[in-house]
Design an enzyme around this catalytic site. Structure first.
Site, PDB file in Angstrom:
ATOM      1  N   ASP A  14      -7.062   4.259  -4.389  1.00  0.00           N
ATOM      2  CA  ASP A  14      -7.698   4.141  -3.064  1.00  0.00           C
ATOM      3  C   ASP A  14      -8.317   5.523  -2.797  1.00  0.00           C
ATOM      4  O   ASP A  14      -8.622   6.246  -3.756  1.00  0.00           O
ATOM      5  CB  ASP A  14      -6.672   3.729  -1.999  1.00  0.00           C
ATOM      6  CG  ASP A  14      -7.340   3.224  -0.715  1.00  0.00           C
ATOM      7  OD1 ASP A  14      -7.781   2.072  -0.676  1.00  0.00           O
ATOM      8  OD2 ASP A  14      -7.454   4.009   0.257  1.00  0.00           O
ATOM      9  N   LYS A  47       0.867  -1.194   0.000  1.00  0.00           N
ATOM     10  CA  LYS A  47       0.000   0.000   0.000  1.00  0.00           C
ATOM     11  C   LYS A  47       0.887   1.223   0.000  1.00  0.00           C
ATOM     12  O   LYS A  47       1.988   1.198   0.564  1.00  0.00           O
ATOM     13  CB  LYS A  47      -0.877   0.018   1.263  1.00  0.00           C
ATOM     14  CG  LYS A  47      -2.100   0.890   1.136  1.00  0.00           C
ATOM     15  CD  LYS A  47      -3.249   0.129   0.510  1.00  0.00           C
ATOM     16  CE  LYS A  47      -4.441   0.993   0.223  1.00  0.00           C
ATOM     17  NZ  LYS A  47      -5.629   0.184  -0.122  1.00  0.00           N
TER      18      LYS A  47
HETATM   19  P1  NDP Z   1     -13.046   7.699  -2.547  1.00  0.00           P
HETATM   20  O1  NDP Z   1     -12.002   8.718  -2.405  1.00  0.00           O
HETATM   21  O2  NDP Z   1     -13.657   7.457  -3.882  1.00  0.00           O
HETATM   22  O3  NDP Z   1     -14.241   8.008  -1.534  1.00  0.00           O
HETATM   23  C1  NDP Z   1     -14.030   8.101  -0.163  1.00  0.00           C
HETATM   24  C2  NDP Z   1     -15.345   8.460   0.506  1.00  0.00           C
HETATM   25  O4  NDP Z   1     -15.185   8.308   1.910  1.00  0.00           O
HETATM   26  C3  NDP Z   1     -15.744   9.912   0.264  1.00  0.00           C
HETATM   27  O5  NDP Z   1     -17.149   9.999   0.253  1.00  0.00           O
HETATM   28  C4  NDP Z   1     -15.152  10.610   1.484  1.00  0.00           C
HETATM   29  O6  NDP Z   1     -15.812  11.820   1.829  1.00  0.00           O
HETATM   30  C5  NDP Z   1     -15.374   9.573   2.554  1.00  0.00           C
HETATM   31  N1  NDP Z   1     -14.368   9.736   3.608  1.00  0.00           N
HETATM   32  C6  NDP Z   1     -13.027   9.696   3.462  1.00  0.00           C
HETATM   33  N2  NDP Z   1     -12.427   9.943   4.638  1.00  0.00           N
HETATM   34  C7  NDP Z   1     -13.427  10.121   5.523  1.00  0.00           C
HETATM   35  C8  NDP Z   1     -13.458  10.403   6.900  1.00  0.00           C
HETATM   36  N3  NDP Z   1     -12.336  10.555   7.616  1.00  0.00           N
HETATM   37  N4  NDP Z   1     -14.687  10.507   7.498  1.00  0.00           N
HETATM   38  C9  NDP Z   1     -15.835  10.362   6.776  1.00  0.00           C
HETATM   39  N5  NDP Z   1     -15.855  10.109   5.462  1.00  0.00           N
HETATM   40  C10 NDP Z   1     -14.668   9.987   4.856  1.00  0.00           C
HETATM   41  O7  NDP Z   1     -12.422   6.337  -1.965  1.00  0.00           O
HETATM   42  P2  NDP Z   1     -12.890   4.837  -2.217  1.00  0.00           P
HETATM   43  O8  NDP Z   1     -14.363   4.772  -2.372  1.00  0.00           O
HETATM   44  O9  NDP Z   1     -12.022   4.260  -3.251  1.00  0.00           O
HETATM   45  O10 NDP Z   1     -12.453   4.164  -0.827  1.00  0.00           O
HETATM   46  C11 NDP Z   1     -13.334   4.061   0.278  1.00  0.00           C
HETATM   47  C12 NDP Z   1     -12.868   2.943   1.189  1.00  0.00           C
HETATM   48  O11 NDP Z   1     -12.854   1.709   0.461  1.00  0.00           O
HETATM   49  C13 NDP Z   1     -11.454   3.090   1.760  1.00  0.00           C
HETATM   50  O12 NDP Z   1     -11.423   2.513   3.040  1.00  0.00           O
HETATM   51  C14 NDP Z   1     -10.613   2.245   0.808  1.00  0.00           C
HETATM   52  O13 NDP Z   1      -9.425   1.802   1.417  1.00  0.00           O
HETATM   53  C15 NDP Z   1     -11.573   1.097   0.562  1.00  0.00           C
HETATM   54  N6  NDP Z   1     -11.330   0.303  -0.634  1.00  0.00           N
HETATM   55  C16 NDP Z   1     -11.211   0.887  -1.860  1.00  0.00           C
HETATM   56  C17 NDP Z   1     -11.015   0.110  -2.973  1.00  0.00           C
HETATM   57  C18 NDP Z   1     -10.957   0.675  -4.338  1.00  0.00           C
HETATM   58  O14 NDP Z   1     -10.806  -0.105  -5.282  1.00  0.00           O
HETATM   59  N7  NDP Z   1     -11.100   1.970  -4.537  1.00  0.00           N
HETATM   60  C19 NDP Z   1     -10.856  -1.349  -2.868  1.00  0.00           C
HETATM   61  C20 NDP Z   1     -11.082  -1.875  -1.535  1.00  0.00           C
HETATM   62  C21 NDP Z   1     -11.281  -1.048  -0.481  1.00  0.00           C
HETATM   63  P3  NDP Z   1     -15.027  13.231   1.644  1.00  0.00           P
HETATM   64  O15 NDP Z   1     -14.939  13.412   0.166  1.00  0.00           O
HETATM   65  O16 NDP Z   1     -15.903  14.194   2.343  1.00  0.00           O
HETATM   66  O17 NDP Z   1     -13.688  13.043   2.301  1.00  0.00           O
HETATM   67  O1  2IT Z   2      -7.894  -1.682  -0.625  1.00  0.00           O
HETATM   68  C1  2IT Z   2      -7.860  -2.179  -1.775  1.00  0.00           C
HETATM   69  O2  2IT Z   2      -8.016  -3.383  -1.963  1.00  0.00           O
HETATM   70  C2  2IT Z   2      -7.642  -1.269  -2.905  1.00  0.00           C
HETATM   71  N1  2IT Z   2      -7.556  -0.060  -2.711  1.00  0.00           N
HETATM   72  C3  2IT Z   2      -7.475  -1.825  -4.286  1.00  0.00           C
HETATM   73  C4  2IT Z   2      -6.075  -2.272  -4.511  1.00  0.00           C
HETATM   74  C5  2IT Z   2      -5.737  -2.682  -5.929  1.00  0.00           C
HETATM   75  O3  2IT Z   2      -4.555  -2.932  -6.131  1.00  0.00           O
HETATM   76  O4  2IT Z   2      -6.603  -2.739  -6.784  1.00  0.00           O
END
Ligand code: NDP
Ligand code: 2IT
Length: 455
Positions: free
Chosen positions: A175, A135
């Site tokens: 992420d 990561k």
């Molecule tokens: P994005 O940046 O697309 O979206 C993040 C969302 O979470 C936004 O709505 C943001 O709101 C909110 N957020 C972030 N920080 C906070 C906080 N401290 N308190 C409240 N809301 C918060 O990210 P993703 O959707 O890609 O990721 C979301 C989660 O999913 C993370 O935990 C990530 O590690 C996990 N994840 C992502 C993957 C991927 O492929 N993208 C894969 C697997 C897991 P705001 O804009 O107001 O900050």
């Molecule tokens: O938390 C996760 O699994 C991710 N942000 C996706 C990682 C990836 O390599 O696609």
């Protein structure tokens, strides 16, 4: 205390390990939380199997293979030089090249990236694909930054990172705050510096080596996993009230799929508050959020201003009634008080879209209340699984069609569910998904670690 002996004979000394971990990595609370969560579930294995203790598997996994940290300097729109810090945590490369996302957020620290890389190793093992865990990220805050600033920051980040990654070495992806725009800028800079074109990043646009379904995969995969959980309990999604937190990539694609399958998503949220829609977000609402120009909080408020739902400023969704909760925002966003409220209002299923969104105390509440809870390393593995399929396509210079990849995603999520059932089923019929995922992921990684010798 710091010798392997402390953890090898006659049994595994869990308190001694906890003490070692906290003394060795002081203040890294998120990292401790992730390690201890796994450790508590696999402790019986460590007691049972002397080999795990003699090989000191737990201590070896609590120390990443390597951590690269670096300075990023970039010029903002006013001509001012800005300085940020970046990291890549290469946690374990025993089952494949390091693989995991990049996060840009002011809360990013070494502890946060170590916990994420640790989780990633076991998640990637659960997918059944050949990917190790890593990561990366930076404390850069993209909020309010122009497109040009984002591009220059991404280029500055890659100027250092490029020497540590490669299509069979370490393959970053997105992420929090790293989506297709940022991956495009990162990939462009990588390609220019390396002077070759390969699949060193995933989550690329379709025009330059990206894969169909990667964008949707985490959210869709989460809902495919949820469907398996419901099926195992003799239920279905139809008509169920669902709380989703977040309004980013994972949350919106999860909400889209739930709405498509007849569930009622009544909330989405951001760090600024929650949008509550009593009759449920329709697919058209979610599409407006997915395709609009505004970022999550502003987009939700705009929908509220159009008369769609009620904006609950500074509130999380967890006080609303539901049968299913899908935390999809960030780590530790759901605390024990929230878990108690959810349980008392009839919530019976929790599936994590985010990584480690529930505190350790919240998990205990779910356990006591008999709520079926899926940990992110199982339920959000769809994103990295599709990244694995993007790597496969890049390596063989092919592009598979959308429907075929969607079928593969569902099959992978079903297999992960089966592994959780195999290792997490209790005599009373309850499925302890977290224990199942931790045991299955750990055994896979531990076997590979031991087989490759000491080093
Ligand atoms: P994005 O940046 O697309 O979206 C993040 C969302 O979470 C936004 O709505 C943001 O709101 C909110 N957020 C972030 N920080 C906070 C906080 N401290 N308190 C409240 N809301 C918060 O990210 P993703 O959707 O890609 O990721 C979301 C989660 O999913 C993370 O935990 C990530 O590690 C996990 N994840 C992502 C993957 C991927 O492929 N993208 C894969 C697997 C897991 P705001 O804009 O107001 O900050
Ligand atoms: O938390 C996760 O699994 C991710 N942000 C996706 C990682 C990836 O390599 O696609």
């Amino acid at each position: 205390m710091s010798t392997a002996e402390s953890f090898s004979a006659p049994g595994f000394d869990l308190p001694a390990f906890e003490e070692w971990l906290t003394m060795r990595t002081p203040g890294q609370t998120e990292f401790h939380q992730a390690v201890l969560e796994l450790l508590h579930d696999i402790e019986p294995l460590l007691q049972e199997r002397a080999e795990y203790r003699i090989q000191n598997v737990m201590q070896r996994l609590a120390e990443p293979d390597r951590i690269i940290s670096f300075r990023i300097t970039w010029v903002d729109d006013e001509g001012q030089v800005q300085v940020n810090r970046g990291w890549r945590v290469q946690h374990s490369g025993v089952i494949g090249p390091y693989k995991g996302g990049i996060r840009f957020h002011p809360t990013v620290s070494e502890s946060v990236l170590k916990f994420l890389a640790f989780e990633q190793t076991f998640k990637n093992a659960l997918t059944g694909l050949a990917m190790g865990g890593g990561k990366g990220g930076s404390d850069f805050d993209p909020r309010g930054r122009s497109d040009g600033e984002i591009m220059r920051f991404c280029q500055g980040f890659m100027r250092e990172l490029h020497r540590h990654i490669g299509a069979t070495t370490d393959i970053p992806a997105g992420d929090i705050n790293v989506g297709s725009r940022e991956i495009g800028y990162l990939f462009g800079e990588y390609r220019r510096l390396a002077n070759h074109f390969d699949g060193t990043l995933t989550g690329k646009n379709l025009e330059f080596g990206g894969s169909h379904v990667r964008l949707e995969a985490t959210g869709f995969g989460l809902v495919y996993f949820l469907q398996e959980m419901l099926k195992a309990a003799g239920e279905s999604l139809e008509g169920k009230q669902v709380l989703v937190s977040g309004a980013g990539n994972v949350a919106l694609h999860a909400a889209r799929k739930v709405a498509e399958l007849g569930g009622k998503v009544v909330s989405l949220s951001s760090s600024e508050g929650t949008l509550f829609v009593q009759d449920g977000f329709g697919t058209a609402d979610v599409d407006q959020l997915l395709h609009g120009e505004l970022r999550s909080g502003a987009a939700l408020r705009a929908l509220a201003e159009q008369g769609r739902g009620e904006w609950l400023a500074k509130q999380t969704p967890w006080s609303l009634p539901c049968q299913i909760a899908l935390p999809c925002a960030t780590q530790n966003e759901l605390e024990d008080g929230d878990a108690q409220t959810l349980a008392s209002q009839g919530c019976r299923f929790v599936a994590e879209g985010a990584n480690m969104p529930c505190t350790a105390a919240a998990l205990r509440v779910f356990e006591d209340a008999g709520i079926r809870h899926a940990p992110g390393k199982a339920s959000n593995a769809g994103g990295v699984a599709l990244s694995g399929l993007e790597m496969h396509q890049n390596a063989s210079f092919i592009s598979l069609p959308y429907d075929e990849l969607d079928v593969q995603l569902r099959a992978i999520m079903q297999r992960i569910h089966e592994k959780c059932v195999e290792h997490g089923s209790q005599n009373d019929g309850f499925i302890h998904y977290r224990r199942g995922a931790n045991i299955a992921g750990f055994e896979h990684v531990a076997k590979a670690l031991i087989a490759q010798g000491i080093g």
